[in-house]
Design a protein around this motif. Structure first.
Motif, PDB file in Angstrom:
ATOM      1  N   ARG A 168       0.882  -1.083   0.052  1.00 23.58           N
ATOM      2  CA  ARG A 168      -0.088  -0.006  -0.035  1.00 23.58           C
ATOM      3  C   ARG A 168       0.986   1.053  -0.140  1.00 23.58           C
ATOM      4  O   ARG A 168       1.950   1.248   0.702  1.00 23.58           O
ATOM      5  CB  ARG A 168      -1.019  -0.015   1.177  1.00 23.58           C
ATOM      6  N   CYS A 169       0.574   2.311  -0.719  1.00 24.15           N
ATOM      7  CA  CYS A 169       1.609   3.261  -1.073  1.00 24.15           C
ATOM      8  C   CYS A 169       1.400   4.057   0.186  1.00 24.15           C
ATOM      9  O   CYS A 169       0.407   4.078   1.043  1.00 24.15           O
ATOM     10  CB  CYS A 169       0.692   4.186  -2.152  1.00 24.15           C
ATOM     11  N   GLU A 170       2.704   4.458   0.482  1.00 28.70           N
ATOM     12  CA  GLU A 170       2.939   5.353   1.838  1.00 28.70           C
ATOM     13  C   GLU A 170       3.944   6.534   1.350  1.00 28.70           C
ATOM     14  O   GLU A 170       4.492   6.309   0.324  1.00 28.70           O
ATOM     15  CB  GLU A 170       3.367   4.562   2.903  1.00 28.70           C
ATOM     16  N   ALA A 171       4.243   7.275   2.174  1.00 26.66           N
ATOM     17  CA  ALA A 171       5.325   8.319   1.913  1.00 26.66           C
ATOM     18  C   ALA A 171       6.454   7.465   1.601  1.00 26.66           C
ATOM     19  O   ALA A 171       6.911   6.468   2.354  1.00 26.66           O
ATOM     20  CB  ALA A 171       5.581   9.102   3.067  1.00 26.66           C
ATOM     21  N   GLY A 172       7.380   7.896   0.647  1.00 25.21           N
ATOM     22  CA  GLY A 172       8.604   7.190   0.492  1.00 25.21           C
ATOM     23  C   GLY A 172       8.432   5.928  -0.421  1.00 25.21           C
ATOM     24  O   GLY A 172       9.358   5.519  -0.875  1.00 25.21           O
ATOM     25  N   SER A 173       7.185   5.832  -1.013  1.00 27.07           N
ATOM     26  CA  SER A 173       6.899   4.920  -2.011  1.00 27.07           C
ATOM     27  C   SER A 173       7.351   5.067  -3.296  1.00 27.07           C
ATOM     28  O   SER A 173       7.152   6.281  -3.764  1.00 27.07           O
ATOM     29  CB  SER A 173       5.498   4.453  -1.950  1.00 27.07           C
ATOM     30  N   ASP A 174       7.681   4.199  -3.974  1.00 26.47           N
ATOM     31  CA  ASP A 174       8.109   4.436  -5.588  1.00 26.47           C
ATOM     32  C   ASP A 174       6.722   4.393  -6.330  1.00 26.47           C
ATOM     33  O   ASP A 174       5.746   3.564  -6.141  1.00 26.47           O
ATOM     34  CB  ASP A 174       8.863   3.197  -6.054  1.00 26.47           C
ATOM     35  N   ARG A 175       6.686   5.443  -7.301  1.00 28.79           N
ATOM     36  CA  ARG A 175       5.305   5.324  -8.099  1.00 28.79           C
ATOM     37  C   ARG A 175       5.775   5.470  -9.348  1.00 28.79           C
ATOM     38  O   ARG A 175       6.715   6.147  -9.783  1.00 28.79           O
ATOM     39  CB  ARG A 175       4.555   6.596  -7.847  1.00 28.79           C
ATOM     40  N   PHE A 176       4.900   5.014 -10.443  1.00 26.05           N
ATOM     41  CA  PHE A 176       5.189   5.042 -11.770  1.00 26.05           C
ATOM     42  C   PHE A 176       4.783   6.502 -12.365  1.00 26.05           C
ATOM     43  O   PHE A 176       3.802   7.370 -11.773  1.00 26.05           O
ATOM     44  CB  PHE A 176       4.348   4.053 -12.540  1.00 26.05           C
ATOM     45  N   SER A 177       5.438   6.811 -13.336  1.00 24.32           N
ATOM     46  CA  SER A 177       5.521   8.043 -13.960  1.00 24.32           C
ATOM     47  C   SER A 177       4.634   8.217 -15.062  1.00 24.32           C
ATOM     48  O   SER A 177       5.219   7.601 -16.203  1.00 24.32           O
ATOM     49  CB  SER A 177       6.501   9.140 -13.747  1.00 24.32           C
ATOM     50  N   ARG A 178       3.412   8.965 -15.278  1.00 30.03           N
ATOM     51  CA  ARG A 178       2.862   9.030 -16.408  1.00 30.03           C
ATOM     52  C   ARG A 178       3.780   9.672 -17.675  1.00 30.03           C
ATOM     53  O   ARG A 178       3.495   9.674 -18.885  1.00 30.03           O
ATOM     54  CB  ARG A 178       1.675  10.148 -16.397  1.00 30.03           C
ATOM     55  N   ASP A 179       4.569  10.459 -17.471  1.00 32.43           N
ATOM     56  CA  ASP A 179       5.867  10.985 -18.244  1.00 32.43           C
ATOM     57  C   ASP A 179       6.183  10.196 -19.121  1.00 32.43           C
ATOM     58  O   ASP A 179       6.753  10.335 -20.078  1.00 32.43           O
ATOM     59  CB  ASP A 179       6.971  11.830 -17.464  1.00 32.43           C
ATOM     60  N   GLN A 180       6.441   8.834 -18.638  1.00 32.43           N
ATOM     61  CA  GLN A 180       7.223   7.700 -19.213  1.00 32.43           C
ATOM     62  C   GLN A 180       6.245   7.211 -20.423  1.00 32.43           C
ATOM     63  O   GLN A 180       6.636   6.217 -21.121  1.00 32.43           O
ATOM     64  CB  GLN A 180       7.711   6.512 -18.331  1.00 32.43           C
ATOM     65  N   LEU A 181       4.983   7.459 -20.494  1.00 30.70           N
ATOM     66  CA  LEU A 181       3.989   6.743 -21.570  1.00 30.70           C
ATOM     67  C   LEU A 181       4.442   7.057 -22.541  1.00 30.70           C
ATOM     68  O   LEU A 181       4.237   6.071 -23.711  1.00 30.70           O
ATOM     69  CB  LEU A 181       2.594   7.254 -21.135  1.00 30.70           C
ATOM     70  N   THR A 182       4.710   8.036 -23.215  1.00 30.43           N
ATOM     71  CA  THR A 182       5.217   8.395 -24.623  1.00 30.43           C
ATOM     72  C   THR A 182       6.737   8.243 -24.979  1.00 30.43           C
ATOM     73  O   THR A 182       7.140   8.457 -26.167  1.00 30.43           O
ATOM     74  CB  THR A 182       4.850   9.974 -24.973  1.00 30.43           C
ATOM     75  N   LEU A 183       7.543   7.835 -23.905  1.00 31.48           N
ATOM     76  CA  LEU A 183       8.714   7.731 -24.194  1.00 31.48           C
ATOM     77  C   LEU A 183       9.014   6.071 -24.783  1.00 31.48           C
ATOM     78  O   LEU A 183       8.653   5.140 -24.071  1.00 31.48           O
ATOM     79  CB  LEU A 183       9.822   7.874 -23.033  1.00 31.48           C
ATOM     80  N   PHE A 184       9.898   6.063 -25.753  1.00 31.80           N
ATOM     81  CA  PHE A 184      10.264   4.819 -26.273  1.00 31.80           C
ATOM     82  C   PHE A 184      11.856   4.634 -26.300  1.00 31.80           C
ATOM     83  O   PHE A 184      12.565   5.715 -26.574  1.00 31.80           O
ATOM     84  CB  PHE A 184      10.037   4.264 -27.407  1.00 31.80           C
TER      85      PHE A 184
END
Length: 110
Positions: A94-110
């Protein structure tokens, strides 16, 4: 021109900066997969993406799928690992402070 910057700063100070649009919009609000199914799909895509040096399209799709499944799980409050944690030790929690999260910014990068 000199008056424009102080005026903009005054507006930002009064109302605060506008929140990013992406933070307000859920990408997968209507998804029907369970959390367990999404984690399994993430793992399956990871097995293909992370263990294959090929540059085939199916590998690129698997790698991008990992990001999409991760974003969907983040929306449901699940995170993979913590900041500065080695990849081999990362686990879904379960997400908490300091958890890694995925970034939407990476959706368009290849």
């Amino acid at each position: 021109m000199r008056m424009l910057a102080p005026a903009c700063l005054a507006v930002i100070a009064a109302f605060g900066p506008a929140p990013p649009a992406a933070a307000q919009t859920l990408l997968f609000q209507g998804a029907t997969e369970s959390d367990d199914q999404l984690r399994q799909l993430y793992d399956e895509a990871g097995n293909l993406c992370l263990h294959n040096p090929s540059r085939d399209v199916r590998i690129a799709v698997a790698c991008k799928s990992m990001l999409i499944y991760g974003l969907a799980l983040n929306e449901r409050g699940w995170c993979l690992g913590h900041e500065a944690e080695p990849n081999a030790l990362k686990a879904w929690h379960r997400c908490e402070a300091g958890s890694d999260r995925f970034s939407r910014d990476q959706l368009t990068l290849f």
